[in-house]
Design an enzyme around this catalytic site. Structure first.
Site, PDB file in Angstrom:
ATOM      1  N   GLY A  11       2.731 -33.034  -4.224  1.00 21.41           N
ATOM      2  CA  GLY A  11       1.900 -32.931  -5.417  1.00 21.41           C
ATOM      3  C   GLY A  11       2.660 -32.090  -6.427  1.00 21.41           C
ATOM      4  CB  ALA A  12       5.289 -32.780  -8.703  1.00 21.97           C
ATOM      5  CG  ASP A  71       2.940 -36.387  -8.086  1.00 27.90           C
ATOM      6  OD1 ASP A  71       2.358 -35.282  -8.150  1.00 27.90           O
ATOM      7  OD2 ASP A  71       2.386 -37.469  -8.406  1.00 27.90           O
ATOM      8  N   GLY A 120       1.387 -27.673  -8.180  1.00 29.84           N
ATOM      9  CA  GLY A 120       2.638 -27.909  -7.445  1.00 29.84           C
ATOM     10  C   GLY A 120       3.843 -27.442  -8.237  1.00 29.84           C
ATOM     11  CG  ASN A 122      -8.638 -33.917  -3.300  1.00 28.82           C
ATOM     12  OD1 ASN A 122      -8.197 -34.847  -3.970  1.00 28.82           O
ATOM     13  ND2 ASN A 122      -8.944 -32.740  -3.813  1.00 28.82           N
ATOM     14  CG  HIS A 140     -11.179 -21.170  -2.527  1.00 25.52           C
ATOM     15  ND1 HIS A 140     -11.119 -20.012  -3.268  1.00 25.52           N
ATOM     16  CD2 HIS A 140     -10.551 -22.115  -3.281  1.00 25.52           C
ATOM     17  CE1 HIS A 140     -10.495 -20.259  -4.411  1.00 25.52           C
ATOM     18  NE2 HIS A 140     -10.146 -21.524  -4.447  1.00 25.52           N
TER      19      HIS A 140
HETATM   20  N1  APR Z   1       0.878 -38.144  -2.767  1.00 24.16           N
HETATM   21  C1  APR Z   1       1.525 -37.273  -3.566  1.00 24.16           C
HETATM   22  N2  APR Z   1       0.992 -36.774  -4.707  1.00 24.16           N
HETATM   23  C2  APR Z   1      -0.226 -37.198  -5.049  1.00 24.16           C
HETATM   24  C3  APR Z   1      -0.969 -38.096  -4.247  1.00 24.16           C
HETATM   25  C4  APR Z   1      -0.363 -38.590  -3.063  1.00 24.16           C
HETATM   26  N3  APR Z   1      -0.988 -39.448  -2.283  1.00 24.16           N
HETATM   27  N4  APR Z   1      -2.168 -38.305  -4.851  1.00 24.16           N
HETATM   28  C5  APR Z   1      -2.180 -37.558  -5.956  1.00 24.16           C
HETATM   29  N5  APR Z   1      -1.017 -36.879  -6.081  1.00 24.16           N
HETATM   30  C6  APR Z   1      -0.586 -35.986  -7.151  1.00 24.16           C
HETATM   31  C7  APR Z   1      -1.003 -36.443  -8.530  1.00 24.16           C
HETATM   32  O1  APR Z   1      -0.184 -37.484  -9.018  1.00 24.16           O
HETATM   33  C8  APR Z   1      -0.834 -35.157  -9.339  1.00 24.16           C
HETATM   34  O2  APR Z   1       0.428 -35.059  -9.951  1.00 24.16           O
HETATM   35  O3  APR Z   1      -1.173 -34.707  -7.014  1.00 24.16           O
HETATM   36  C9  APR Z   1      -0.989 -34.051  -8.265  1.00 24.16           C
HETATM   37  C10 APR Z   1      -2.141 -33.126  -8.520  1.00 24.16           C
HETATM   38  O4  APR Z   1      -1.873 -32.451  -9.677  1.00 24.16           O
HETATM   39  P1  APR Z   1      -2.975 -32.088 -10.785  1.00 24.16           P
HETATM   40  O5  APR Z   1      -3.783 -33.301 -11.072  1.00 24.16           O
HETATM   41  O6  APR Z   1      -2.263 -31.409 -11.902  1.00 24.16           O
HETATM   42  O7  APR Z   1      -3.943 -31.076 -10.017  1.00 24.16           O
HETATM   43  P2  APR Z   1      -3.658 -29.537  -9.663  1.00 24.16           P
HETATM   44  O8  APR Z   1      -4.232 -28.679 -10.713  1.00 24.16           O
HETATM   45  O9  APR Z   1      -2.244 -29.347  -9.273  1.00 24.16           O
HETATM   46  O10 APR Z   1      -4.594 -29.379  -8.376  1.00 24.16           O
HETATM   47  C11 APR Z   1      -4.295 -30.031  -7.157  1.00 24.16           C
HETATM   48  O11 APR Z   1      -4.962 -28.160  -5.839  1.00 24.16           O
HETATM   49  O12 APR Z   1      -5.955 -26.178  -6.503  1.00 24.16           O
HETATM   50  C12 APR Z   1      -6.179 -27.429  -5.974  1.00 24.16           C
HETATM   51  O13 APR Z   1      -8.422 -28.007  -6.687  1.00 24.16           O
HETATM   52  C13 APR Z   1      -7.056 -28.282  -6.856  1.00 24.16           C
HETATM   53  O14 APR Z   1      -7.418 -30.026  -5.253  1.00 24.16           O
HETATM   54  C14 APR Z   1      -6.690 -29.658  -6.403  1.00 24.16           C
HETATM   55  C15 APR Z   1      -5.202 -29.534  -6.079  1.00 24.16           C
END
Ligand code: APR
Length: 312
Positions: free
Chosen positions: A9-10, A33, A14, A95, A175
């Site tokens: 997850g970038a 990602d 990330g 998720n 949390h």
């Molecule tokens: N594999 C890899 N990456 C993925 C997948 C997957 N199957 N599905 C989604 N992603 C990526 C998305 O493309 C996105 O870039 O996960 C990333 C999530 O990033 P953001 O949408 O910016 O969310 P973020 O604020 O980083 O939060 C992610 O962490 O703190 C927790 O509640 C928050 O559950 C959330 C998670």
């Protein structure tokens, strides 16, 4: 040999975690990602920042889990963040599938890795990671308590006009908004919070801490917090890689501690090269014990919801 940390997850958390970690120069980093080009672009941008801060860190981005091979630590941030009006539990269904895939895929590449989980609902995603990966409990830890405690420290420091360095706070439990900020164990230069702050101000800080994530979500409107969650993960990764035996509030798997069983829950956890080395138990006041039980009940309900959704 250099350490390797892969961040799945970038997105906001990330990439921010990668930023904080790169500055510490403790491991080579891989960002993964599903969005094509995005992890590669962010990794390259961060790599190009390294000469300015004199750090030698290899940073790569990929859409392919093979890039994570041989990682010491896998950080899981993939998944949806909250939007205004959503609770962390609302993210469960979406998720759970994402985290399951991430754990399956990374474990094939790094069978000995330690998992640090950030995706919400955090306690339950940590549980899922352990179960899906059939991992021993020491190899999975969830980040939440470092963040919640840091928020509380920031609020106390602002209230009293003292350095954040003087403020030690400890937040236990799940949390969620039922987390349990400890008001006696938390202190300013050794003076318990419930002695240094008037009750109404202390209560306001406890309440703001509990709702700290939601406060950011309602301001941002399009996502949730990332600077503080990212640095909290970086501190935990640092403690593991350096074998520091650092005790931090974190989500650990409990087998009887605090009277709780088969649940991931925020407790003081000692982190070292083997992951979670030990869980410490506070002597809690009756009020704190009741609040902790209430928080545990809420995590247990979400864990049960997960169990009915996914076979774990
Ligand atoms: N594999 C890899 N990456 C993925 C997948 C997957 N199957 N599905 C989604 N992603 C990526 C998305 O493309 C996105 O870039 O996960 C990333 C999530 O990033 P953001 O949408 O910016 O969310 P973020 O604020 O980083 O939060 C992610 O962490 O703190 C927790 O509640 C928050 O559950 C959330 C998670």
């Amino acid at each position: 040999m250099k350490n390797k940390v892969s961040i799945i997850g970038a997105g906001m958390t990330g990439s921010t975690t990668a930023h904080w970690l790169a500055e510490r120069e403790i491991a080579d980093l891989v960002l993964v990602d599903i969005v094509e080009g995005m992890p590669q672009g962010k990794a390259l941008d961060l790599l190009e920042a390294m000469p300015v801060v004199y750090k030698d860190v290899r940073i790569t981005g990929s859409n392919d889990y093979e890039a994570t091979a041989g990682s010491d630590i896998i950080v899981i941030t993939a998944g949806l963040p909250r939007k205004p009006g959503m609770s962390r539990d609302d993210l469960l269904t979406a998720n759970a599938e994402i985290v399951r895939k991430a754990v399956d895929s990374t474990l094939q590449q790094s069978p000995d890795a330690i998992y640090v989980v950030l995706t919400n609902p955090l306690d339950v995603m940590s549980y899922l990671t352990m179960k899906v990966g059939r991992l021993p409990k020491n190899r999975v830890v969830g980040q939440a308590g470092v963040l919640d405690s840091a928020r509380m420290r920031a609020f106390v420091a602002m209230e009293l006009g003292v350095s954040v360095e003087n403020v030690n706070c400890y937040v236990l439990g799940g949390h969620g908004d039922e987390m349990v900020p400890l008001t006696h164990a938390s202190n300013v230069a050794g003076i318990p919070l419930d002695e240094i702050l008037p009750p109404d101000r202390l209560e306001a800080i406890v309440d703001r801490t509990r709702k700290g994530g939601g406060e950011i979500v309602s301001l941002l409107k399009t996502g949730s917090a990332y600077y503080a969650p990212g640095v909290a993960v970086a501190q935990m990764v640092d403690a593991i890689l350096k074998d520091k035996h650092l005790i931090v509030p974190a989500a650990a798997y409990l087998e009887g501690e605090y009277g709780l069983d088969d649940i991931f829950f925020g407790v003081p956890a000692q982190l070292g090269r083997n992951g979670v080395e030990k869980v410490y138990e506070y002597k809690l006041a009756e009020k704190e014990r009741l609040a902790l039980d209430q928080s545990a009940e809420s995590v247990r309900q979400t864990t049960q919801a997960l169990q009915s959704l996914v076979k774990v």
